[in-house]
Design a protein around this motif. Structure first.
Motif, PDB file in Angstrom:
ATOM      1  N   THR A  83       0.853  -1.256   0.042  1.00 14.33           N
ATOM      2  CA  THR A  83      -0.102   0.033   0.040  1.00 14.33           C
ATOM      3  C   THR A  83       0.930   1.206  -0.115  1.00 14.33           C
ATOM      4  O   THR A  83       2.169   1.209   0.664  1.00 14.33           O
ATOM      5  CB  THR A  83      -1.085   0.164   1.139  1.00 14.33           C
ATOM      6  N   ARG A  84       0.393   2.058  -0.677  1.00 13.64           N
ATOM      7  CA  ARG A  84       1.053   3.534  -0.691  1.00 13.64           C
ATOM      8  C   ARG A  84       0.120   4.801  -0.099  1.00 13.64           C
ATOM      9  O   ARG A  84       0.485   5.956   0.298  1.00 13.64           O
ATOM     10  CB  ARG A  84       1.334   4.123  -1.998  1.00 13.64           C
ATOM     11  N   GLU A  85      -1.028   4.244   0.898  1.00 14.71           N
ATOM     12  CA  GLU A  85      -1.661   5.149   1.544  1.00 14.71           C
ATOM     13  C   GLU A  85      -1.051   5.464   2.781  1.00 14.71           C
ATOM     14  O   GLU A  85      -0.887   4.739   3.597  1.00 14.71           O
ATOM     15  CB  GLU A  85      -3.253   4.568   1.818  1.00 14.71           C
ATOM     16  N   ILE A  86      -1.104   6.936   2.971  1.00  6.62           N
ATOM     17  CA  ILE A  86      -0.408   7.367   4.202  1.00  6.62           C
ATOM     18  C   ILE A  86      -1.094   6.926   5.394  1.00  6.62           C
ATOM     19  O   ILE A  86      -0.673   6.533   6.489  1.00  6.62           O
ATOM     20  CB  ILE A  86      -0.202   8.704   4.024  1.00  6.62           C
ATOM     21  N   ALA A  87      -2.467   7.020   5.390  1.00  2.00           N
ATOM     22  CA  ALA A  87      -3.262   6.862   6.669  1.00  2.00           C
ATOM     23  C   ALA A  87      -3.140   5.282   7.136  1.00  2.00           C
ATOM     24  O   ALA A  87      -3.437   5.086   8.448  1.00  2.00           O
ATOM     25  CB  ALA A  87      -4.921   7.224   6.264  1.00  2.00           C
ATOM     26  N   LYS A  88      -2.677   4.391   6.271  1.00  2.00           N
ATOM     27  CA  LYS A  88      -2.471   3.061   6.572  1.00  2.00           C
ATOM     28  C   LYS A  88      -1.289   2.675   7.149  1.00  2.00           C
ATOM     29  O   LYS A  88      -0.848   1.580   7.450  1.00  2.00           O
ATOM     30  CB  LYS A  88      -2.799   2.083   5.346  1.00  2.00           C
ATOM     31  N   LEU A  89      -0.338   3.617   7.389  1.00  2.00           N
ATOM     32  CA  LEU A  89       1.180   3.257   8.050  1.00  2.00           C
ATOM     33  C   LEU A  89       1.520   4.684   8.838  1.00  2.00           C
ATOM     34  O   LEU A  89       0.873   5.707   8.854  1.00  2.00           O
ATOM     35  CB  LEU A  89       2.020   3.530   6.695  1.00  2.00           C
ATOM     36  N   GLY A  90       2.227   4.171   9.902  1.00  2.00           N
ATOM     37  CA  GLY A  90       2.522   5.255  10.977  1.00  2.00           C
ATOM     38  C   GLY A  90       3.515   4.677  11.724  1.00  2.00           C
ATOM     39  O   GLY A  90       3.684   3.331  12.057  1.00  2.00           O
TER      40      GLY A  90
END
Length: 540
Positions: free
Chosen positions: A363-370
């Protein structure tokens, strides 16, 4: 041995070997590709290091009428405008091969053949000293990248590939017509149809293209192809889609090298061969550039996809390069040329890092990573370093380039602007600085959300084991870029010195033309302008 020609041919040899050993599959193909790009990088490094003391070149007749009526040559060489871009192209080829090492599983033989063909096209653009040869390489880069995006890209890869191809091909056809017009103008005054870039530049200096209206029309024809390639706002719409859909290696090369073919085209052809038209169109190009800086930064702030965010950052950063080049003075030209290299290093590395993240989390979605710094500290280090490079932290490469080009723009606005244009040039300079602030905002916000805070890992494969940090291969892909990012930041003059012999005469030629075309006649010759102190030149 002619190392310049050898470095250009080595990728072709590698592609031929891969085809001959196609039965070996992916393992053989990627190993041959790695050896080919390493050999190319070694040869290109020697060429760059010994320039200009032992400049390599090649000049062979390709098509000639024998009586001066036609002279097309296989002419290769480097100068201050192209030497660093040639080295950057060879360097990023190594990164592109290493980052796709495990990602490419299907039709790997074809993939690496196309990648090596793209390498030859990129190197050829910067080495070509004949217009026909330049245009052949210029167009040739479209074909491998079209297939790399269309076959190995993401979900909308076919649409992205077609849009990229149509946009760039349509613009480049007009560019070719403009270049042919220059050739025909020179023939009408010299009796020789030459396609040599240096000969054409000398001829149009002795026989300027007149009237100004014709020169402006030729400038606009060249602008059509180069502005799309940059991509200059509002001709940028193909870029974000192509970046997002391209495989990681394609994104690295597209951002790192292929976008610079547009800015290189301006500084190679438009500025030296069409100086009056360049000066006359200068305010319009500057406004488009500053619009791209702010638009690209604001749209980047709104992105939820990491790759799309970095793609829009390229629109903004290439706007800075154009601001520098079209300030049409020495500092601006130096800064614009240096920033072309800087953007290739930092943004190429950022796309490589996003590709490495995608391999792990799908995934490249920012909201799915942290909070990934706690999981992958080495990747976090490289991501922070490349981000600081991108936003121009002092001590890294981005600062030197931005400082020079913005100083050049402020110098043009404050001390070198015709009276009627001083206000708008000052507005352009001030608005350009806002792009620096916005760039820091969206890049630091990206790093903060993805790498810091509570750990968030929403992989598409929830059952997979925890991801690992960067491998030795991935560090090897980023380390050479890191070396140059720090080197340019600490000692930028080393890189500028190789540009100076080409940049100084160009700046001296263009300075008086700005005053002539924008309403204030130049009162000194080019030679006198070069000798005058800045304050005196401004008073005159």
């Amino acid at each position: 041995m002619n190392l310049l020609l050898l470095s250009l041919v080595l990728p072709l040899i590698g592609a031929a070997v891969i085809c001959a050993l196609s039965a070996g599959g992916r393992e053989v193909a990627r190993m041959v590709a790695l050896l080919a790009v390493l050999a190319t990088l070694a040869a290109a490094t020697v060429v760059v290091v010994r320039y200009p003391n032992a400049a390599d070149s090649a000049d062979v007749t390709w098509l000639s009428a024998g009586d001066g009526a036609l002279d097309v040559r296989l002419s290769l060489g480097l100068d201050g405008l192209s030497v660093w871009m040639y080295g950057l192209s060879a360097l990023l080829m190594l990164t592109s091969v290493l980052v796709g090492w495990n990602a490419i599983r299907e039709r790997a033989t074809s993939y690496y053949v196309l990648l090596l063909l793209l390498a030859t096209g990129m190197l050829g653009v910067f080495a070509a000293r004949d217009i026909i040869l330049f245009y052949v390489f210029f167009e040739f880069t479209l074909i491998p990248l079209f297939f790399l995006i269309g076959v190995w890209g993401s979900e909308d890869r076919r649409y992205a590939a077609i849009k990229f191809f149509v946009y760039t091909l349509a613009g480049s056809v007009l560019t070719f017509l403009g270049l042919l017009t220059i050739v025909l103008w020179v023939q009408s005054h010299t009796g020789t149809m030459t396609f040599s870039i240096s000969a054409l530049q000398q001829a149009v200096t002795e026989h300027p293209i007149e009237p100004l209206r014709l020169q402006v029309l030729i400038f606009l024809a060249l602008f059509a192809g180069f502005a799309v390639k940059v991509p200059l706002f509002p001709f940028h719409t193909w870029l974000p889609l192509a970046h997002v859909q391209a495989p990681t290696a394609g994104s690295v090369l597209l951002a790192g090298v292929l976008l610079k073919i547009g800015t290189y085209g301006f500084v190679r052809f438009s500025l030296p061969m069409l100086p009056d038209a360049t000066a006359a169109c200068m305010p319009y190009v500057l406004w488009l550039s500053v619009a791209g800086i702010i638009y690209g930064a604001l749209v980047a702030l709104a992105q939820s996809d990491m790759k799309r965010l970095i793609a829009y950052s390229s629109v903004s950063h290439l706007g800075f390069c154009m601001i520098g080049l079209f300030s049409l003075n020495k500092l601006g030209l130096q800064g614009g040329m240096l920033q072309m290299i800087n953007h290739g290093l930092s943004t190429g590395a950022l796309f490589a890092l996003v590709g490495m993240l995608y391999e792990r989390y799908h995934t490249r979605e920012i909201a799915k990573l942290g909070g990934l710094a706690s999981r992958m500290p080495v990747m976090a280090f490289f991501m922070v370093l490349m981000t600081m490079s991108s936003i121009g932290l002092p001590g890294l490469n981005g600062f030197a380039g931005e400082f020079l080009l913005l100083t050049g723009m402020f110098q043009r606005a404050w001390a070198e602007a015709p009276g009627a244009y001083q206000t708008q040039f000052l507005a352009i300079a001030v608005l350009s600085v806002t792009g620096v602030v916005l760039g820091a905002w969206y890049m630091l916000w990206l790093v903060q959300r993805v790498f810091f805070g509570p750990l968030v890992e929403k992989s598409l494969h929830e059952g997979d084991r925890p991801v690992h940090d960067l491998t030795v291969r991935e560090v090897a892909a980023l380390l050479p870029l890191t070396v140059f990012i720090v080197w340019i930041g600490v000692q930028p003059q080393f890189f500028i010195d190789k540009m100076t012999p080409a940049v100084d005469p160009l700046a001296a030629q263009l300075g008086p033309r700005v005053m002539e075309q924008l309403g204030q006649p130049a009162t000194a010759t080019v030679a006198e302008q070069r000798e005058l102190p800045l304050s005196v030149a401004a008073d005159r």
